[in-house]
Scaffold this motif. Structure first.
Motif, mmCIF file in Angstrom:
data_model
loop_
_atom_site.group_PDB
_atom_site.id
_atom_site.type_symbol
_atom_site.label_atom_id
_atom_site.label_comp_id
_atom_site.label_asym_id
_atom_site.label_seq_id
_atom_site.Cartn_x
_atom_site.Cartn_y
_atom_site.Cartn_z
ATOM 1 N N GLU A 173 17.213 28.908 27.713
ATOM 2 C CA GLU A 173 16.507 28.437 28.897
ATOM 3 C C GLU A 173 16.709 29.486 29.982
ATOM 4 N N VAL A 174 15.587 29.959 30.550
ATOM 5 C CA VAL A 174 15.623 31.100 31.468
ATOM 6 C C VAL A 174 14.845 30.773 32.737
ATOM 7 N N GLU A 175 15.455 31.045 33.886
ATOM 8 C CA GLU A 175 14.773 30.916 35.183
ATOM 9 C C GLU A 175 14.688 32.310 35.814
ATOM 10 N N LEU A 176 13.465 32.738 36.106
ATOM 11 C CA LEU A 176 13.266 34.047 36.735
ATOM 12 C C LEU A 176 13.284 33.879 38.246
ATOM 13 N N LEU A 177 14.349 34.343 38.874
ATOM 14 C CA LEU A 177 14.501 34.227 40.322
ATOM 15 C C LEU A 177 13.734 35.315 41.061
ATOM 16 N N ASP A 178 13.796 36.532 40.525
ATOM 17 C CA ASP A 178 13.168 37.664 41.212
ATOM 18 C C ASP A 178 13.128 38.841 40.250
ATOM 19 N N PHE A 179 12.304 39.822 40.566
ATOM 20 C CA PHE A 179 12.335 41.075 39.819
ATOM 21 C C PHE A 179 11.880 42.210 40.728
ATOM 22 N N LEU A 180 12.328 43.401 40.400
ATOM 23 C CA LEU A 180 11.931 44.608 41.121
ATOM 24 C C LEU A 180 11.398 45.609 40.119
ATOM 25 N N ASP A 181 10.218 46.130 40.402
ATOM 26 C CA ASP A 181 9.616 47.129 39.514
ATOM 27 C C ASP A 181 10.230 48.483 39.851
ATOM 28 N N SER A 182 11.217 48.876 39.069
ATOM 29 C CA SER A 182 11.986 50.092 39.364
ATOM 30 C C SER A 182 11.549 51.287 38.525
ATOM 31 N N ALA A 183 10.451 51.136 37.761
ATOM 32 C CA ALA A 183 10.050 52.210 36.844
ATOM 33 C C ALA A 183 9.758 53.508 37.595
ATOM 34 N N SER A 185 10.716 54.388 40.603
ATOM 35 C CA SER A 185 11.940 54.871 41.248
ATOM 36 C C SER A 185 12.823 55.601 40.237
ATOM 37 N N ASP A 186 12.952 55.038 39.033
ATOM 38 C CA ASP A 186 13.758 55.684 37.990
ATOM 39 C C ASP A 186 13.193 57.048 37.617
ATOM 40 N N ARG A 187 11.865 57.112 37.494
ATOM 41 C CA ARG A 187 11.232 58.397 37.150
ATOM 42 C C ARG A 187 11.434 59.421 38.259
ATOM 43 N N PHE A 188 11.348 58.978 39.503
ATOM 44 C CA PHE A 188 11.474 59.890 40.645
ATOM 45 C C PHE A 188 12.864 60.527 40.674
ATOM 46 N N PHE A 189 13.902 59.713 40.543
ATOM 47 C CA PHE A 189 15.265 60.240 40.656
ATOM 48 C C PHE A 189 15.700 61.008 39.415
ATOM 49 N N GLN A 196 10.656 66.563 43.066
ATOM 50 C CA GLN A 196 10.557 65.457 44.019
ATOM 51 C C GLN A 196 9.758 65.851 45.252
ATOM 52 N N GLY A 197 9.913 67.125 45.688
ATOM 53 C CA GLY A 197 9.178 67.616 46.850
ATOM 54 C C GLY A 197 7.678 67.668 46.631
ATOM 55 N N MET A 198 7.251 67.698 45.368
ATOM 56 C CA MET A 198 5.824 67.737 45.047
ATOM 57 C C MET A 198 5.233 66.332 44.906
ATOM 58 N N PHE A 199 6.080 65.315 44.962
ATOM 59 C CA PHE A 199 5.610 63.948 44.812
ATOM 60 C C PHE A 199 4.728 63.558 45.999
ATOM 61 N N PRO A 200 3.614 62.864 45.797
ATOM 62 C CA PRO A 200 2.785 62.400 46.919
ATOM 63 C C PRO A 200 3.575 61.484 47.850
ATOM 64 N N LEU A 201 3.279 61.580 49.141
ATOM 65 C CA LEU A 201 4.031 60.825 50.136
ATOM 66 C C LEU A 201 4.006 59.328 49.849
ATOM 67 N N GLN A 202 2.848 58.785 49.474
ATOM 68 C CA GLN A 202 2.742 57.340 49.252
ATOM 69 C C GLN A 202 3.688 56.886 48.149
ATOM 70 N N LYS A 203 3.845 57.705 47.118
ATOM 71 C CA LYS A 203 4.764 57.348 46.037
ATOM 72 C C LYS A 203 6.217 57.459 46.492
ATOM 73 N N VAL A 204 6.511 58.445 47.338
ATOM 74 C CA VAL A 204 7.864 58.579 47.887
ATOM 75 C C VAL A 204 8.210 57.354 48.733
ATOM 76 N N LEU A 205 7.254 56.909 49.542
ATOM 77 C CA LEU A 205 7.479 55.731 50.376
ATOM 78 C C LEU A 205 7.688 54.488 49.517
ATOM 79 N N LYS A 206 6.963 54.405 48.410
ATOM 80 C CA LYS A 206 7.131 53.270 47.505
ATOM 81 C C LYS A 206 8.520 53.290 46.865
ATOM 82 N N VAL A 207 8.988 54.471 46.483
ATOM 83 C CA VAL A 207 10.327 54.604 45.907
ATOM 84 C C VAL A 207 11.385 54.192 46.940
#
Length: 360
Positions: A173-183, A185-189, A196-207
């Motif tokens: 039995e599973v209750e999903l309280l929350d989740f974060l899409d970290s895919a 962010s993981d790729r960026f770091f 990283q300096g070549m990453f578009p600003l919008q994606k940097v802000l999302k990370v």
């Protein structure tokens, strides 16, 4: 994908592997029951007779018409309470409450329901139980669901003795309280600084926003050191030079939230000097930001810098004169300053008391 996720689970290691699969406790939690059709456990060493052909899990599956997620009956799902929003994306980090049950057992063999705020667990890393990964990818925030996993999607044919018997079908039995899409962010770091300096600003802000949300979750769990590290990770990528004024505004808006959270977290860590530093960084972006003024005032009060504390708090009060927290902090400041002055007077009196009492 379902077959691949199920096949990866062969034979787990020792008893601790049950807990490691899910990031939880392998100790049963009292008072928790799973609502399955009643059935009697066959006597030890005796195979079920013809009258007991259908086990409790089998009767549950037939009675409730559970949804087949894997296509081969290996992962079955029943929604007990629907959720809202988008389903969990691959590689997300999830906050779930769960309890796992063996057939004929009233108590869970593993659970984390005793935790008020369970820690975030990453799919494929912290959660590697094949059936549970498949099930979570179908869930939405707030959803409560029941799953039945056959051995190929759970602990394999060998089980995990002595906790999980051979060839065991399990129910979760599973209750999903929350989740974060970290895919992203993981790729960026995982990139080099140059990439990283070549990453578009919008994606940097999302990370940066994802890292801040991670920090917020950790802060709510009172894991202040871990929260601080997440906030600093976000702050570290917001130092790029903007190409125009619009980009600068976007960077500043993201940076403001991060430095405010860093100031608050350092106050919780009882490091007021660092809290003041980040509060002042926030004021460089927005000099009328009430939260920044308030936290700077709190930091100065902690360091017994009463004049500076009063300056910050009065500036905040001018912007929000009826703010309860600000007015209470000013009262606290007045009380602390009075105690400080009284102690100074008492110390002076003690220093000069021998002179006043001695005859000339």
């Amino acid at each position: 994908m379902a077959a691949a996720a199920g096949a990866r689970r062969a034979a787990p290691g020792p008893r601790a592997a049950v807990s490691a699969e899910l990031g939880g406790s392998a100790a049963p939690a009292s008072g928790s029951r799973v609502a399955v059709p009643e059935g009697r456990r066959p006597p030890a060493g005796q195979a079920p007779g013809p009258a007991a052909a259908a086990s409790p899990f089998q009767r549950l599956v037939h009675a409730r018409r559970l949804q087949d997620l894997s296509g081969d009956g290996g992962v079955l799902k029943e929604v007990l309470r629907p959720g809202a929003g988008e389903p969990v994306p691959p590689d997300a980090s999830v906050a779930v409450k769960y309890s796992g049950y063996l057939e004929y057992a009233d108590e869970p063999f593993c659970t984390n329901c005793y935790r008020k705020l369970p820690r975030l667990m990453k799919l494929g890393k912290d959660i590697t139980l094949g059936g549970l990964e498949i099930g979570l990818l179908t869930m939405r925030k707030g959803e409560l669901a029941r799953f039945v996993f056959t051995p190929d999607y759970a602990y394999g044919k060998l089980g995990c003795p002595p906790l999980i018997p051979l060839n065991a079908t399990v129910l979760f039995e599973v209750e999903l309280l929350d989740f974060l899409d970290s895919a992203e962010s993981d790729r960026f770091f995982a990139l080099t600084a140059e990439q990283q300096g070549m990453f578009p600003l919008q994606k940097v802000l999302k990370v940066a926003d994802t890292e801040r949300e991670f920090g917020n979750y950790l802060y709510r769990q009172q894991h202040f050191v871990d929260a601080k590290d997440r906030y600093k990770r976000a702050y570290s990528i917001l130092g790029r030079s903007p190409s125009d004024k619009a980009e600068q505004c976007q960077i500043d808006a993201s940076k403001l939230l991060v430095v405010l959270n860093l100031s608050l977290t350092y106050l919780k860590l009882e490091r007021p000097a660092r809290a003041l530093t980040y509060g002042e960084k926030a004021l460089e972006i927005d000099q009328r930001n009430v939260k920044a003024l308030f936290r700077c005032g709190q930091a100065c009060l902690c360091m017994t810098e009463y004049e500076k504390a009063r300056d910050f708090l009065v500036r905040a009060q001018h912007i929000q004169p009826f703010n309860h927290d600000i007015n209470n902090e000013l009262k606290k400041l007045a009380s602390s300053y009075k105690d400080y002055v009284d102690k100074e007077k008492e110390m002076c009196c003690r220093m000069f008391a021998p002179l006043n009492s001695s005859p000339v």
